[in-house]
Design a protein around this motif. Structure first.
Motif, PDB file in Angstrom:
ATOM      1  N   ARG A 148       0.813  -1.201   0.000  1.00  0.00           N
ATOM      2  CA  ARG A 148       0.000   0.000   0.000  1.00  0.00           C
ATOM      3  C   ARG A 148       0.860   1.271   0.000  1.00  0.00           C
ATOM      4  O   ARG A 148       2.031   1.247   0.383  1.00  0.00           O
ATOM      5  CB  ARG A 148      -0.950   0.016   1.196  1.00  0.00           C
ATOM      6  CG  ARG A 148      -0.294  -0.270   2.541  1.00  0.00           C
ATOM      7  CD  ARG A 148      -1.244   0.011   3.663  1.00  0.00           C
ATOM      8  NE  ARG A 148      -1.615   1.415   3.672  1.00  0.00           N
ATOM      9  CZ  ARG A 148      -2.819   1.860   4.017  1.00  0.00           C
ATOM     10  NH1 ARG A 148      -3.759   1.014   4.369  1.00  0.00           N
ATOM     11  NH2 ARG A 148      -3.076   3.151   4.022  1.00  0.00           N
ATOM     12  N   LEU A 149       0.251   2.342  -0.462  1.00  0.00           N
ATOM     13  CA  LEU A 149       0.829   3.682  -0.344  1.00  0.00           C
ATOM     14  C   LEU A 149      -0.260   4.595   0.201  1.00  0.00           C
ATOM     15  O   LEU A 149      -1.433   4.459  -0.184  1.00  0.00           O
ATOM     16  CB  LEU A 149       1.283   4.216  -1.713  1.00  0.00           C
ATOM     17  CG  LEU A 149       2.523   3.592  -2.350  1.00  0.00           C
ATOM     18  CD1 LEU A 149       2.767   4.191  -3.738  1.00  0.00           C
ATOM     19  CD2 LEU A 149       3.764   3.787  -1.478  1.00  0.00           C
ATOM     20  N   ASP A 150       0.115   5.525   1.080  1.00  0.00           N
ATOM     21  CA  ASP A 150      -0.861   6.481   1.594  1.00  0.00           C
ATOM     22  C   ASP A 150      -1.443   7.301   0.432  1.00  0.00           C
ATOM     23  O   ASP A 150      -0.815   7.428  -0.619  1.00  0.00           O
ATOM     24  CB  ASP A 150      -0.188   7.447   2.581  1.00  0.00           C
ATOM     25  CG  ASP A 150       0.373   6.721   3.801  1.00  0.00           C
ATOM     26  OD1 ASP A 150      -0.113   5.629   4.118  1.00  0.00           O
ATOM     27  OD2 ASP A 150       1.308   7.273   4.427  1.00  0.00           O
ATOM     28  N   TYR A 155      12.296   5.095  -1.306  1.00  0.00           N
ATOM     29  CA  TYR A 155      11.448   6.288  -1.388  1.00  0.00           C
ATOM     30  C   TYR A 155      12.319   7.523  -1.539  1.00  0.00           C
ATOM     31  O   TYR A 155      13.399   7.599  -0.937  1.00  0.00           O
ATOM     32  CB  TYR A 155      10.632   6.446  -0.094  1.00  0.00           C
ATOM     33  CG  TYR A 155       9.637   5.338   0.140  1.00  0.00           C
ATOM     34  CD1 TYR A 155       8.313   5.471  -0.260  1.00  0.00           C
ATOM     35  CD2 TYR A 155      10.026   4.152   0.755  1.00  0.00           C
ATOM     36  CE1 TYR A 155       7.398   4.455  -0.045  1.00  0.00           C
ATOM     37  CE2 TYR A 155       9.115   3.120   0.964  1.00  0.00           C
ATOM     38  CZ  TYR A 155       7.808   3.277   0.559  1.00  0.00           C
ATOM     39  OH  TYR A 155       6.910   2.267   0.760  1.00  0.00           O
ATOM     40  N   HIS A 159       2.691   3.933   7.436  1.00  0.00           N
ATOM     41  CA  HIS A 159       3.305   5.245   7.693  1.00  0.00           C
ATOM     42  C   HIS A 159       4.789   5.141   8.083  1.00  0.00           C
ATOM     43  O   HIS A 159       5.319   6.023   8.784  1.00  0.00           O
ATOM     44  CB  HIS A 159       2.568   5.980   8.817  1.00  0.00           C
ATOM     45  CG  HIS A 159       1.170   6.410   8.450  1.00  0.00           C
ATOM     46  ND1 HIS A 159       0.749   6.597   7.153  1.00  0.00           N
ATOM     47  CD2 HIS A 159       0.091   6.690   9.231  1.00  0.00           C
ATOM     48  CE1 HIS A 159      -0.515   6.964   7.145  1.00  0.00           C
ATOM     49  NE2 HIS A 159      -0.945   7.014   8.389  1.00  0.00           N
ATOM     50  N   GLU A 160       5.447   4.078   7.646  1.00  0.00           N
ATOM     51  CA  GLU A 160       6.809   3.842   8.136  1.00  0.00           C
ATOM     52  C   GLU A 160       7.752   5.026   7.879  1.00  0.00           C
ATOM     53  O   GLU A 160       8.429   5.504   8.795  1.00  0.00           O
ATOM     54  CB  GLU A 160       7.385   2.569   7.510  1.00  0.00           C
ATOM     55  CG  GLU A 160       8.798   2.280   8.012  1.00  0.00           C
ATOM     56  CD  GLU A 160       9.281   0.880   7.669  1.00  0.00           C
ATOM     57  OE1 GLU A 160       8.545   0.125   7.018  1.00  0.00           O
ATOM     58  OE2 GLU A 160      10.413   0.558   8.066  1.00  0.00           O
ATOM     59  N   VAL A 161       7.804   5.477   6.619  1.00  0.00           N
ATOM     60  CA  VAL A 161       8.784   6.530   6.304  1.00  0.00           C
ATOM     61  C   VAL A 161       8.416   7.827   7.025  1.00  0.00           C
ATOM     62  O   VAL A 161       9.278   8.513   7.594  1.00  0.00           O
ATOM     63  CB  VAL A 161       8.884   6.734   4.775  1.00  0.00           C
ATOM     64  CG1 VAL A 161       9.789   7.914   4.451  1.00  0.00           C
ATOM     65  CG2 VAL A 161       9.412   5.456   4.108  1.00  0.00           C
ATOM     66  N   LYS A 162       7.134   8.146   7.046  1.00  0.00           N
ATOM     67  CA  LYS A 162       6.718   9.381   7.744  1.00  0.00           C
ATOM     68  C   LYS A 162       7.091   9.297   9.228  1.00  0.00           C
ATOM     69  O   LYS A 162       7.557  10.278   9.815  1.00  0.00           O
ATOM     70  CB  LYS A 162       5.211   9.586   7.590  1.00  0.00           C
ATOM     71  CG  LYS A 162       4.809   9.960   6.162  1.00  0.00           C
ATOM     72  CD  LYS A 162       3.308  10.028   6.005  1.00  0.00           C
ATOM     73  CE  LYS A 162       2.927  10.284   4.563  1.00  0.00           C
ATOM     74  NZ  LYS A 162       1.506  10.070   4.308  1.00  0.00           N
ATOM     75  N   VAL A 184       0.875   9.804  -1.101  1.00  0.00           N
ATOM     76  CA  VAL A 184       2.172   9.290  -1.556  1.00  0.00           C
ATOM     77  C   VAL A 184       2.052   8.831  -3.017  1.00  0.00           C
ATOM     78  O   VAL A 184       1.048   8.219  -3.400  1.00  0.00           O
ATOM     79  CB  VAL A 184       2.656   8.146  -0.633  1.00  0.00           C
ATOM     80  CG1 VAL A 184       3.954   7.539  -1.128  1.00  0.00           C
ATOM     81  CG2 VAL A 184       2.827   8.685   0.785  1.00  0.00           C
ATOM     82  N   LEU A 196       6.452  12.491  -0.717  1.00  0.00           N
ATOM     83  CA  LEU A 196       7.026  11.140  -0.624  1.00  0.00           C
ATOM     84  C   LEU A 196       6.648  10.372  -1.884  1.00  0.00           C
ATOM     85  O   LEU A 196       5.479  10.368  -2.290  1.00  0.00           O
ATOM     86  CB  LEU A 196       6.463  10.443   0.623  1.00  0.00           C
ATOM     87  CG  LEU A 196       7.047   9.077   0.999  1.00  0.00           C
ATOM     88  CD1 LEU A 196       8.559   9.165   1.233  1.00  0.00           C
ATOM     89  CD2 LEU A 196       6.372   8.551   2.273  1.00  0.00           C
TER      90      LEU A 196
HETATM   91  N1  URA Z   1       5.834   5.190   4.290  1.00  0.00           N
HETATM   92  C1  URA Z   1       4.822   6.042   4.560  1.00  0.00           C
HETATM   93  O1  URA Z   1       4.874   6.766   5.518  1.00  0.00           O
HETATM   94  N2  URA Z   1       3.759   6.051   3.741  1.00  0.00           N
HETATM   95  C2  URA Z   1       3.669   5.258   2.654  1.00  0.00           C
HETATM   96  O2  URA Z   1       2.681   5.316   1.933  1.00  0.00           O
HETATM   97  C3  URA Z   1       4.726   4.389   2.384  1.00  0.00           C
HETATM   98  C4  URA Z   1       5.796   4.371   3.217  1.00  0.00           C
END
Ligand code: URA
Length: 236
Positions: free
Chosen positions: A103-105, A135, A188-191, A108, A204
């Motif tokens: 999935r992607l937010d 990303y 929400h990993e990267v955020k 994103v 992102l």
């Molecule tokens: N990390 C995020 O915060 N959002 C995403 O959609 C993918 C990775």
């Protein structure tokens, strides 16, 4: 492998609707093992070499696409607040029941895989597979080498959520820009990782999964089928 109707195999490849498949067959544009077949109902083996308008039809049981996901659409269908990404697919692929592999937010953008192969989707997304997801981001201020060291050590949030080590590469000219490589792909990993550095993600975009890069020639919302080799590269 049991034999199947030629029009069904063509439609199953995801490249034709059933009626387009019938028309292509009747026009003589489809050959089976080198012989033109003009009757859509003829049953052929999936192992046959089928060429339609010069293109090999694998008789695929499953189809695999990449999309350059635009902002403002959800990759899942569980939140009615945003339109679902599957609504951007052509009707014959919607009818096949494609779903996103990972999935992607909604905000994103970038590389999204769409398939009807549940086992493949599971392999790409399961944290245990450790498939790299890359990303590109812009943050609301400069990121530092201390932030990169923090992500490399593995961030633990105040609520106890522990992330695997992630690689942060900061742009040499503009330190508010960076790329992040993660192997989990959690919500929400990267955020959350960037928030742990005291910064907020402003944009992102996912640019790679495994060894597969986003095809930059795809306009936002556009899709294209993966080659067999590309499909395998997602799993590397
Ligand atoms: N990390 C995020 O915060 N959002 C995403 O959609 C993918 C990775």
């Amino acid at each position: 492998m049991s034999d199947e109707r030629l029009d069904k195999i063509l439609a199953g490849s995801g490249r034709y609707t059933r009626s387009q498949a019938r028309a292509a067959i009747q026009s003589g544009a489809v050959t089976v093992d080198g012989v033109p077949v003009r009757r859509p109902e003829v049953k052929v083996s999936r192992a046959s070499r089928i060429l339609a308008q010069g293109q090999v039809i694998e008789g695929e049981e499953h189809v695999y696409y990449m999309m350059n996901k635009p902002a403002g659409v959800l990759s899942s269908t569980e939140d009615g607040a945003w339109p679902a990404v599957t609504g951007l697919l052509p009707r014959h692929l919607q009818a096949r029941g494609l779903f996103p592999a990972g999935r992607l937010d909604a905000d994103v953008t970038g590389l999204l895989l769409l398939t009807d192969d549940g086992a493949f989707a599971h392999r790409v997304t399961a944290p245990r597979s450790e498939i790299k997801k890359v990303y590109e981001l812009t943050a609301d201020g400069p990121l530092t080498e201390a932030d990169a060291a923090k992500l490399a050590a593995g961030v633990v949030l105040a609520d106890g959520t522990a992330y695997r080590p992630a690689a942060l590469t900061i742009d040499g000219e503009d330190p508010s820009r960076a790329s992040v490589t993660v192997t989990e792909g959690r919500f929400h990993e990267v955020k959350n990782l960037i928030a742990a550095c005291g910064r907020r993600v402003v944009t992102l975009r996912r640019v790679a999964m495994g060894e597969l890069r986003l095809d930059e020639s795809l306009a936002p919302g556009e899709i294209r089928a993966l080659t067999e080799e590309e499909k395998n590269r997602c799993l590397m």
